[in-house]
Design an enzyme around this catalytic site. Structure first.
Site, PDB file in Angstrom:
ATOM      1  N   LYS A 170       0.852  -1.191   0.000  1.00 52.66           N
ATOM      2  CA  LYS A 170       0.000   0.000   0.000  1.00 52.66           C
ATOM      3  C   LYS A 170       0.890   1.244   0.000  1.00 52.66           C
ATOM      4  O   LYS A 170       1.429   1.639   1.032  1.00 52.66           O
ATOM      5  CB  LYS A 170      -0.912   0.023   1.221  1.00 52.66           C
ATOM      6  CG  LYS A 170      -1.954   1.114   1.131  1.00 52.66           C
ATOM      7  CD  LYS A 170      -2.079   1.870   2.437  1.00 52.66           C
ATOM      8  CE  LYS A 170      -2.758   3.200   2.280  1.00 52.66           C
ATOM      9  NZ  LYS A 170      -1.959   4.225   1.602  1.00 52.66           N
ATOM     10  N   GLY A 223       6.369   5.998   8.212  1.00 51.73           N
ATOM     11  CA  GLY A 223       5.390   7.082   8.188  1.00 51.73           C
ATOM     12  C   GLY A 223       5.379   7.819   9.507  1.00 51.73           C
ATOM     13  O   GLY A 223       6.380   7.843  10.224  1.00 51.73           O
ATOM     14  N   SER A 224       4.219   8.382   9.822  1.00 55.15           N
ATOM     15  CA  SER A 224       4.136   9.224  11.015  1.00 55.15           C
ATOM     16  C   SER A 224       4.063   8.373  12.286  1.00 55.15           C
ATOM     17  O   SER A 224       3.697   7.201  12.257  1.00 55.15           O
ATOM     18  CB  SER A 224       2.906  10.115  10.933  1.00 55.15           C
ATOM     19  OG  SER A 224       1.747   9.324  11.110  1.00 55.15           O
ATOM     20  N   GLY A 228       2.013   4.965  13.057  1.00 54.31           N
ATOM     21  CA  GLY A 228       2.817   3.869  13.597  1.00 54.31           C
ATOM     22  C   GLY A 228       2.172   3.276  14.841  1.00 54.31           C
ATOM     23  O   GLY A 228       2.131   2.056  15.020  1.00 54.31           O
ATOM     24  N   GLU A 245       9.471   2.717  10.968  1.00 55.82           N
ATOM     25  CA  GLU A 245      10.320   3.911  10.932  1.00 55.82           C
ATOM     26  C   GLU A 245       9.400   5.119  10.997  1.00 55.82           C
ATOM     27  O   GLU A 245       8.533   5.265  10.139  1.00 55.82           O
ATOM     28  CB  GLU A 245      11.131   3.945   9.629  1.00 55.82           C
ATOM     29  CG  GLU A 245      12.176   2.871   9.517  1.00 55.82           C
ATOM     30  CD  GLU A 245      13.210   2.915  10.609  1.00 55.82           C
ATOM     31  OE1 GLU A 245      13.417   3.994  11.211  1.00 55.82           O
ATOM     32  OE2 GLU A 245      13.804   1.870  10.885  1.00 55.82           O
ATOM     33  N   CYS A 279      12.983  11.928   6.721  1.00 55.07           N
ATOM     34  CA  CYS A 279      12.985  11.683   8.165  1.00 55.07           C
ATOM     35  C   CYS A 279      14.406  11.786   8.710  1.00 55.07           C
ATOM     36  O   CYS A 279      14.612  11.900   9.903  1.00 55.07           O
ATOM     37  CB  CYS A 279      12.350  10.345   8.499  1.00 55.07           C
ATOM     38  SG  CYS A 279      13.157   8.970   7.722  1.00 55.07           S
ATOM     39  N   GLN A 326       0.849  19.813   3.677  1.00 55.93           N
ATOM     40  CA  GLN A 326       2.219  19.852   4.197  1.00 55.93           C
ATOM     41  C   GLN A 326       2.720  21.296   4.247  1.00 55.93           C
ATOM     42  O   GLN A 326       3.387  21.695   5.211  1.00 55.93           O
ATOM     43  CB  GLN A 326       3.129  18.978   3.329  1.00 55.93           C
ATOM     44  CG  GLN A 326       4.555  18.872   3.832  1.00 55.93           C
ATOM     45  CD  GLN A 326       4.680  18.224   5.208  1.00 55.93           C
ATOM     46  OE1 GLN A 326       4.145  17.158   5.446  1.00 55.93           O
ATOM     47  NE2 GLN A 326       5.366  18.888   6.130  1.00 55.93           N
ATOM     48  N   GLU A 378       8.532  16.877  14.673  1.00 61.25           N
ATOM     49  CA  GLU A 378       9.026  16.805  13.292  1.00 61.25           C
ATOM     50  C   GLU A 378       8.161  17.681  12.381  1.00 61.25           C
ATOM     51  O   GLU A 378       6.944  17.564  12.375  1.00 61.25           O
ATOM     52  CB  GLU A 378       8.983  15.351  12.804  1.00 61.25           C
ATOM     53  CG  GLU A 378       9.613  15.180  11.440  1.00 61.25           C
ATOM     54  CD  GLU A 378       9.675  13.731  10.983  1.00 61.25           C
ATOM     55  OE1 GLU A 378       8.666  13.022  11.128  1.00 61.25           O
ATOM     56  OE2 GLU A 378      10.727  13.318  10.472  1.00 61.25           O
TER      57      GLU A 378
HETATM   58  C1  UN1 Z   1      17.975   9.091   3.238  1.00 64.41           C
HETATM   59  O1  UN1 Z   1      18.148  10.061   3.968  1.00 64.41           O
HETATM   60  O2  UN1 Z   1      18.730   8.844   2.293  1.00 64.41           O
HETATM   61  O3  UN1 Z   1      11.597   8.573   5.219  1.00 64.41           O
HETATM   62  C2  UN1 Z   1      16.873   8.119   3.423  1.00 64.41           C
HETATM   63  C3  UN1 Z   1      12.771   8.885   5.236  1.00 64.41           C
HETATM   64  C4  UN1 Z   1      13.777   7.819   5.512  1.00 64.41           C
HETATM   65  C5  UN1 Z   1      14.710   7.600   4.395  1.00 64.41           C
HETATM   66  C6  UN1 Z   1      15.807   8.575   4.332  1.00 64.41           C
HETATM   67  N1  UN1 Z   1      13.105   6.604   5.855  1.00 64.41           N
HETATM   68  O4  UN1 Z   1      13.097  10.026   5.017  1.00 64.41           O
END
Ligand code: UN1
Length: 476
Positions: A170, A223-224, A228, A245, A279, A326, A378
């Site tokens: 998804k 994601g957020s 999560g 993540e 991220c 955003q 963030e």
């Molecule tokens: C990077 O900085 O090269 O969602 C990868 C994100 C991370 C991936 C960053 N999971 O920004």
């Protein structure tokens, strides 16, 4: 209308949603069929049916398929990069580089399919041996974000398939084009029916149906934090494995003894490239007082030279923010930072361009402190804040003073400080004299604290999540 891929068939639905270019909202990329709960359940059933066969398939076949996927992405990197930039808004060179990275990830896991090993140990009982092997987990739900629409799906889907799992994918609602292109490539490469399924649709419908379904054995999610948490809660009753993540508030420490030009280049790239929508972005710049003023003025000068504009136009350094929501969030955080006492030293303005898009000049906020909202939450945009500190010890304390723990960076010429920071930073990844963002395709990726949960993504460590162990005792 572009279809879904379910059980090896391209499936159209009654409802399509337009995919819009954030650099030019009059440019509609395509319309995409939307999955509902019924399509999601059919896809999960197909993935569950295909799981036993794929789980016992020849690793050479899995290698060959992943290899072909990587080869096609590599051969079409310019075209796919263009699509990515048109759809997500990072500049063309970044889009093409991401396509290349996705290809390399498929190539890496093609090789890993042939390298899966176990262990053989003597038992404590005479005549008995113990075998440690790894088996596939089953059906993996892949829930991916919009900011790396090729690379993140690649680093979730490639290892899932490599180790013999089937996939229900998804993608984020904003990037169906890249997801669809990837699905076409996988389909062409010879993935058997049901082994890989594409579901485009709303998180509240498709995502929810995936996380609620007991036939999903594992979920890999980026994601957020809020989403999560929902994934984790929905997974608990099933005792399902999860890999998550969830963002960062990454510090880049700049010490008096650094190479100033290099530190400015690290901050510029880490905070603002890819429109800061990573991220791994360097969103907190923690600067010691001896170099603080020179660093700020050098960084602001470099920011003033960045050209913000259409992601596909020559000479653009920073593309648009991904969408109106955003952009609103970025502006809201800049406003909160100012209200709490920060000083908007540069940027933070909505810009007009030749095309209607979501253009924001990169923002630098100085005079902030570790407790301000801008340093705790963030933003996910081209917004960085500066925290002035006395010395290295205070810099380290401030760097760790965050709920997140994805990446921590330091710019210094001191081996002593770099080594100490590498050990003491509460983050899953540390960068020395490098931007916090931008990672290699073949090594583990992941964080600590509120940034991540579960085993690492990428590199050979990816097998921890995508396989389950078995300990067999054998008496001949
Ligand atoms: C990077 O900085 O090269 O969602 C990868 C994100 C991370 C991936 C960053 N999971 O920004």
């Amino acid at each position: 209308m572009k279809p879904l891929l379910i059980g090896g068939e391209w499936v159209r639905t009654s409802h399509g949603v337009d995919d819009i270019n954030p650099s030019d909202t009059t440019d509609i990329i395509d319309s995409f069929a939307q999955a509902g709960v019924a399509e999601t359940q059919t896809a999960i059933a197909a993935a569950a049916d295909a799981a036993p066969g794929w789980g016992l398939s020849n690793p050479q076949d899995r290698h060959d398929i992943l290899r072909r996927v990587g080869d096609e992405i590599m051969a079409r990197a310019d075209e796919l990069g263009h699509l990515l930039s048109r759809e997500e808004g990072k500049i063309l060179s970044e889009g093409v580089a991401e396509a290349v990275r996705a290809a390399r990830i498929f190539h890496f896991f093609a090789g890993e399919a042939l390298r899966l090993s176990g262990e053989l140990l003597p038992s404590t009982r005479p005549g008995v041996t113990v075998e440690l092997t790894r088996e596939p987990v089953g059906v993996v739900g892949v829930i991916a974000p919009w900011n790396f629409p090729l690379a993140i799906p690649a680093w979730k889907i490639a290892p899932a398939l490599c180790y013999g799992n089937t996939v229900v994918f998804k993608p984020a609602e904003l990037v169906p084009g890249c997801a669809h292109a990837l699905a076409e490539i996988l389909h062409r490469s010879g993935v058997p029916a049901g082994v890989f399924n594409l579901l485009i649709g709303k998180g509240s419908v498709v995502g929810q149906a995936i996380i609620d379904d007991p036939r999903i054995d594992a979920i890999t999610f980026t994601g957020s934090q809020a989403t999560g948490e929902r994934v984790a809660r929905a997974s608990l009753p099933h005792m399902r494995r999860i890999q998550m993540e969830m963002g960062g508030k990454n510090p880049l420490v700049v010490l008096d003894d650094c190479d100033l030009d290099r530190a400015i280049a690290c901050a510029l790239d880490g905070a603002f490239f890819s429109t800061g929508q990573r991220c791994t972005a360097s969103s907190r710049l923690i600067v010691t007082e001896g170099i603080h003023d020179r660093f700020i003025s050098g960084l602001a000068d470099a920011m003033a030279r960045l050209k913000v504009g259409h992601a596909l136009h020559d000479g653009t350094d920073i593309g648009p923010v991904v969408d109106a929501t955003q952009l609103e969030q970025d502006l809201r955080y800049i406003e909160i930072a100012r209200r709490e006492g920060g000083h908007l030293r540069h940027g933070g303005e909505v810009l007009r361009s030749d095309t209607p898009g979501f253009f924001l000049s990169p923002a630098l906020i100085t005079g902030t402190t570790a407790d301000m909202t801008i340093n705790r939450e963030e933003v996910f945009g081209p917004v960085a804040s500066v925290i002035r500190v006395r010395d290295y010890d205070q810099a380290l304390a401030v760097a760790n003073d965050t709920p997140f723990g994805l990446v921590a960076g330091i710019c210094t010429s001191s081996l002593k400080h770099a080594s100490h920071f590498k050990r003491m930073a509460q983050a899953g990844m540390v960068m020395v004299n490098l931007p916090t963002a931008g990672v290699d395709p073949h090594v583990p990726f992941g964080g600590r604290k509120a940034s991540s949960h579960g085993p690492r993504e990428q590199g050979s460590w990816a097998r921890e999540f995508f396989t389950q162990g078995k300990t067999a005792y054998i008496h001949p």
